[in-house]
Design a protein around this motif. Sequence first.
Motif, mmCIF file in Angstrom:
data_model
loop_
_atom_site.group_PDB
_atom_site.id
_atom_site.type_symbol
_atom_site.label_atom_id
_atom_site.label_comp_id
_atom_site.label_asym_id
_atom_site.label_seq_id
_atom_site.Cartn_x
_atom_site.Cartn_y
_atom_site.Cartn_z
ATOM 1 N N PHE A 72 8.900 6.610 1.176
ATOM 2 C CA PHE A 72 8.091 5.468 0.884
ATOM 3 C C PHE A 72 7.199 5.162 2.211
ATOM 4 C CE2 PHE A 72 10.848 5.136 -2.660
ATOM 5 C CZ PHE A 72 10.069 4.925 -4.080
ATOM 6 N N ASP A 73 7.755 5.556 3.261
ATOM 7 C CA ASP A 73 7.100 5.109 4.315
ATOM 8 C C ASP A 73 6.003 6.246 4.283
ATOM 9 O OD1 ASP A 73 8.452 2.974 5.328
ATOM 10 O OD2 ASP A 73 9.946 4.366 6.289
ATOM 11 N N SER A 74 6.439 7.380 3.860
ATOM 12 C CA SER A 74 5.347 8.638 3.919
ATOM 13 C C SER A 74 4.221 8.370 2.833
ATOM 14 C CB SER A 74 6.039 9.827 3.807
ATOM 15 O OG SER A 74 6.974 10.206 4.554
ATOM 16 N N PHE A 75 4.544 7.655 1.571
ATOM 17 C CA PHE A 75 3.571 7.532 0.542
ATOM 18 C C PHE A 75 2.553 6.338 1.179
ATOM 19 C CE2 PHE A 75 6.564 7.917 -3.022
ATOM 20 C CZ PHE A 75 6.572 9.328 -2.800
ATOM 21 N N PHE A 76 2.968 5.397 2.041
ATOM 22 C CA PHE A 76 1.927 4.404 2.559
ATOM 23 C C PHE A 76 1.170 5.040 3.302
ATOM 24 C CE2 PHE A 76 1.166 0.895 5.397
ATOM 25 C CZ PHE A 76 0.673 -0.205 4.478
ATOM 26 N N LYS A 77 1.414 6.344 3.993
ATOM 27 C CA LYS A 77 0.277 6.904 4.717
ATOM 28 C C LYS A 77 -0.907 7.581 4.020
ATOM 29 C CE LYS A 77 3.559 7.990 8.424
ATOM 30 N NZ LYS A 77 4.647 8.815 8.903
ATOM 31 N N LEU A 78 -0.459 7.892 2.616
ATOM 32 C CA LEU A 78 -1.334 8.303 1.758
ATOM 33 C C LEU A 78 -2.528 7.560 1.214
ATOM 34 C CD1 LEU A 78 1.030 10.597 -0.197
ATOM 35 C CD2 LEU A 78 -0.755 11.250 1.519
ATOM 36 N N LYS A 79 -3.414 7.009 2.077
ATOM 37 C CA LYS A 79 -4.519 5.882 1.845
ATOM 38 C C LYS A 79 -5.250 6.189 0.583
ATOM 39 C CE LYS A 79 -3.670 4.338 5.983
ATOM 40 N NZ LYS A 79 -2.769 3.057 6.016
ATOM 41 N N GLU A 101 7.297 -3.984 -2.442
ATOM 42 C CA GLU A 101 5.890 -3.540 -3.020
ATOM 43 C C GLU A 101 4.915 -3.268 -1.967
ATOM 44 O OE1 GLU A 101 5.895 -8.158 -2.154
ATOM 45 O OE2 GLU A 101 7.209 -6.564 -3.276
ATOM 46 N N ASN A 102 5.073 -3.666 -0.689
ATOM 47 C CA ASN A 102 4.206 -3.200 0.659
ATOM 48 C C ASN A 102 4.493 -1.740 0.857
ATOM 49 O OD1 ASN A 102 6.959 -3.671 1.507
ATOM 50 N ND2 ASN A 102 5.907 -4.795 3.638
ATOM 51 N N LYS A 103 5.626 -1.167 0.302
ATOM 52 C CA LYS A 103 6.050 0.388 0.749
ATOM 53 C C LYS A 103 5.158 1.220 -0.197
ATOM 54 C CE LYS A 103 9.065 0.068 3.756
ATOM 55 N NZ LYS A 103 9.600 1.009 4.900
ATOM 56 N N PHE A 104 4.676 0.703 -1.305
ATOM 57 C CA PHE A 104 3.886 1.469 -2.104
ATOM 58 C C PHE A 104 2.412 1.698 -1.811
ATOM 59 C CE2 PHE A 104 6.998 0.186 -5.110
ATOM 60 C CZ PHE A 104 7.632 1.300 -5.756
ATOM 61 N N MET A 123 11.595 -4.730 -12.178
ATOM 62 C CA MET A 123 10.334 -4.711 -12.733
ATOM 63 C C MET A 123 9.513 -5.575 -11.924
ATOM 64 S SD MET A 123 8.099 -3.362 -15.014
ATOM 65 C CE MET A 123 9.249 -2.482 -16.175
ATOM 66 N N SER A 124 9.895 -6.789 -11.521
ATOM 67 C CA SER A 124 9.115 -7.946 -10.818
ATOM 68 C C SER A 124 8.525 -7.439 -9.628
ATOM 69 C CB SER A 124 10.099 -8.917 -10.361
ATOM 70 O OG SER A 124 11.156 -8.750 -9.497
ATOM 71 N N LYS A 125 9.109 -6.304 -8.891
ATOM 72 C CA LYS A 125 8.477 -5.508 -7.808
ATOM 73 C C LYS A 125 7.307 -4.718 -8.181
ATOM 74 C CE LYS A 125 12.548 -4.924 -5.169
ATOM 75 N NZ LYS A 125 13.499 -4.101 -4.366
ATOM 76 N N LEU A 126 7.331 -4.225 -9.456
ATOM 77 C CA LEU A 126 6.207 -3.279 -9.870
ATOM 78 C C LEU A 126 5.228 -4.456 -10.255
ATOM 79 C CD1 LEU A 126 8.025 -0.866 -11.996
ATOM 80 C CD2 LEU A 126 7.271 -0.412 -9.694
ATOM 81 N N GLY A 127 5.490 -5.537 -10.506
ATOM 82 C CA GLY A 127 4.351 -6.500 -11.000
ATOM 83 C C GLY A 127 3.528 -7.134 -9.961
ATOM 84 N N LYS A 128 3.938 -6.734 -8.661
ATOM 85 C CA LYS A 128 3.373 -7.209 -7.443
ATOM 86 C C LYS A 128 2.253 -6.206 -6.981
ATOM 87 C CE LYS A 128 7.199 -10.307 -5.968
ATOM 88 N NZ LYS A 128 8.152 -10.485 -5.144
#
Length: 147
Positions: A72-79, A101-104, A123-128
């Motif tokens: 997920f750290d790598s995903f965050f780099k995919l702007k 959610e800040n890792k997505f 599911m609450s994380k996805l809601g954010k």
Amino acid sequence: MAQLRHLHTNASTTLPKCQEQSSAVANLQTLYTISPESCRPEVFERTPTLKKLGICGKLSTIVEANGESNLFDSFFKLKFLENLKLANDDARFKLRSLPPENKFPAKLTRLSLQNRKLDWIEMSKLGKLKCLMVLKLKDNAFRENYG
């Protein structure tokens, strides 16, 4: 292959390790379907314009049961990543949580989860996720909590 924009495979594919720096995939926008073992930081560094990513395989190799993962750290780099599919094919593996959610990826508009067996509380994380418009839950993406 410098002009390659979209790469789709029918089955989970392991990408070879590349020793040389190349811009051959710098314009790649779609990468479907790669194995979890292919999710290396250098792959995502070489594909900065990626908009669609599909990962299918034994997610337990890249994601701990508690949701911790460098992936997920790598995903965050995919702007530019807008569409993400995570499909697990390891029936024994149950993911206990999702990352915060800040890792997505910030621009993520479509998310597909398959065979993750997450607790519904996640599911609450996805809601954010601010930009998320489409959420696909397939084949045991979540499971019921029975106390």
